[in-house]
Write an enzyme that holds these catalytic residues in place. Sequence first.
Site, PDB file in Angstrom:
ATOM      1  N   PRO A  23       0.826  -1.210   0.000  1.00 17.27           N
ATOM      2  CG  PRO A  23      -0.786  -1.585   1.626  1.00 17.27           C
ATOM      3  CD  PRO A  23       0.536  -2.082   1.152  1.00 17.27           C
ATOM      4  CB  CYS A  25      -0.678   7.273   1.479  1.00 18.33           C
ATOM      5  SG  CYS A  25      -1.370   6.332   2.857  1.00 18.33           S
ATOM      6  CB  ALA A  57      -3.912   3.397   4.362  1.00 17.59           C
ATOM      7  CD  GLN A 100      -2.568  -0.844   4.729  1.00 20.04           C
ATOM      8  OE1 GLN A 100      -2.520   0.367   4.523  1.00 20.04           O
ATOM      9  NE2 GLN A 100      -1.491  -1.575   4.997  1.00 20.04           N
ATOM     10  CE1 TYR A 181      -1.091   6.701  10.226  1.00 23.71           C
ATOM     11  CE2 TYR A 181      -0.406   4.757   9.005  1.00 23.71           C
ATOM     12  CZ  TYR A 181      -0.384   6.125   9.185  1.00 23.71           C
ATOM     13  OH  TYR A 181       0.343   6.930   8.339  1.00 23.71           O
ATOM     14  NE  ARG A 229       2.672  -3.318   5.538  1.00 22.88           N
ATOM     15  CZ  ARG A 229       3.154  -2.504   4.629  1.00 22.88           C
ATOM     16  NH1 ARG A 229       2.536  -1.356   4.363  1.00 22.88           N
ATOM     17  NH2 ARG A 229       4.245  -2.807   3.957  1.00 22.88           N
ATOM     18  CG  LEU A 300      15.388  -0.010   2.648  1.00 26.01           C
ATOM     19  CD1 LEU A 300      16.605   0.371   3.477  1.00 26.01           C
ATOM     20  CD2 LEU A 300      15.183   1.003   1.529  1.00 26.01           C
ATOM     21  NE  ARG A 323      10.671   5.307  -0.180  1.00 27.28           N
ATOM     22  CZ  ARG A 323      10.276   4.847   1.002  1.00 27.28           C
ATOM     23  NH1 ARG A 323      10.216   3.529   1.222  1.00 27.28           N
ATOM     24  NH2 ARG A 323       9.942   5.674   1.979  1.00 27.28           N
TER      25      ARG A 323
END
Length: 369
Positions: A23, A25, A57, A100, A181, A229, A300, A323
């Site tokens: 996910p 944003c 999300a 999600q 969260y 998650r 990563l 990414r």
Amino acid sequence: MSQLFSPITLRDVTFNNRLVVAPMCQYLAEDGNANDWHLMHLGQMSMGAGGLVFTEATHVSPEGRITPKCLGLWSDDNERTLKRVVDFCKTHGVARMGIQLAHAGRKASNRTPLNGAGPLAANDGAWQTLGPSAVAYGDWPAPRALDDAGLAMVKQQFVTATERSARIGFDTAQIHCAHGYLMHQFLSPLSNRRNDGYGGTIEGRMRFPLEVFEACRAAWPENLPLGVRVSASDWVDGGLTVDEIVEFAKALKEKGCDYVDVSSGGNDPGQKITLGPGYQVPFAERVRQEAGIPVMAVGLITDPHQAEAIVSSGKADFVAIARGAMDNPRWAWHAARALGAETEYPPQYIRCRPDSWRAAPAVMAPAAE
């Protein structure tokens, strides 16, 4: 044979490979509604970034949004606009689609990153945030502690969003219990200072997230996988630990959880994270080995051979990228080439698959009149 590009089945859903688009944003929704940006973003990911693509999300209530521009699933309009996006992805893409479901808790009511991030001011439309306790995130405004009625309200919001997700046609759903969260706030002793049955030891702190999961599992189709998650560490002394997350994962498994997506951090501005390639993989490996549940590793992971080694060595069942997928929405295609494996292409794009270059007949010029 590549283990990264081998299929895996959870309940009645088979994923063609072990690559997951995590996910991400986007902060471009209006009143929680998906739009053309989301169709473009998720549509391109569904073509060849991985075997499973998650939405960003997607928040279960307006007050649960991180920012006013976050995606939501609390209204009929939210459901209708998101279904348009998912229908496109499932018609033209090759990936399974996941959602999600999230509530930001005390980290809600923020400006978007491109507008400086941080809490909204009152004249910018700030709203009252919610949390397990009236404990602020750093110097942000303190949330209102959820009472029994508030707990019941939030649980029902997750259930309703789960029901909407099933109607939309998602192949899997994931409850967001990470990155500081609301569900993570209940799990962590840094943010959960309750003295009732929902606080104290890890057994008390995981009680509400487990209740939410159990209610969502009952609302979600039996034949479809449902996961969670988690943040396996707060990266702060006295914070949530991987030992506690292992206990949480064991309890989730007993309640019908099909996988755990293992991340870390996000619940305290004082966190000190040691970054490096695959730095969160050891957390995923421990949860997999000690809880006996399929896991997703993230963080990563940038190279196909690195991802292959994580899966083939048994450290994780899936590898999630974010990414890397934004940089290259055809990540899975190129990873398969690097590993000598095969992966699925949409029919419209089959001509760019390397083996099709050799097999394609020469293009004939039009006959002379």
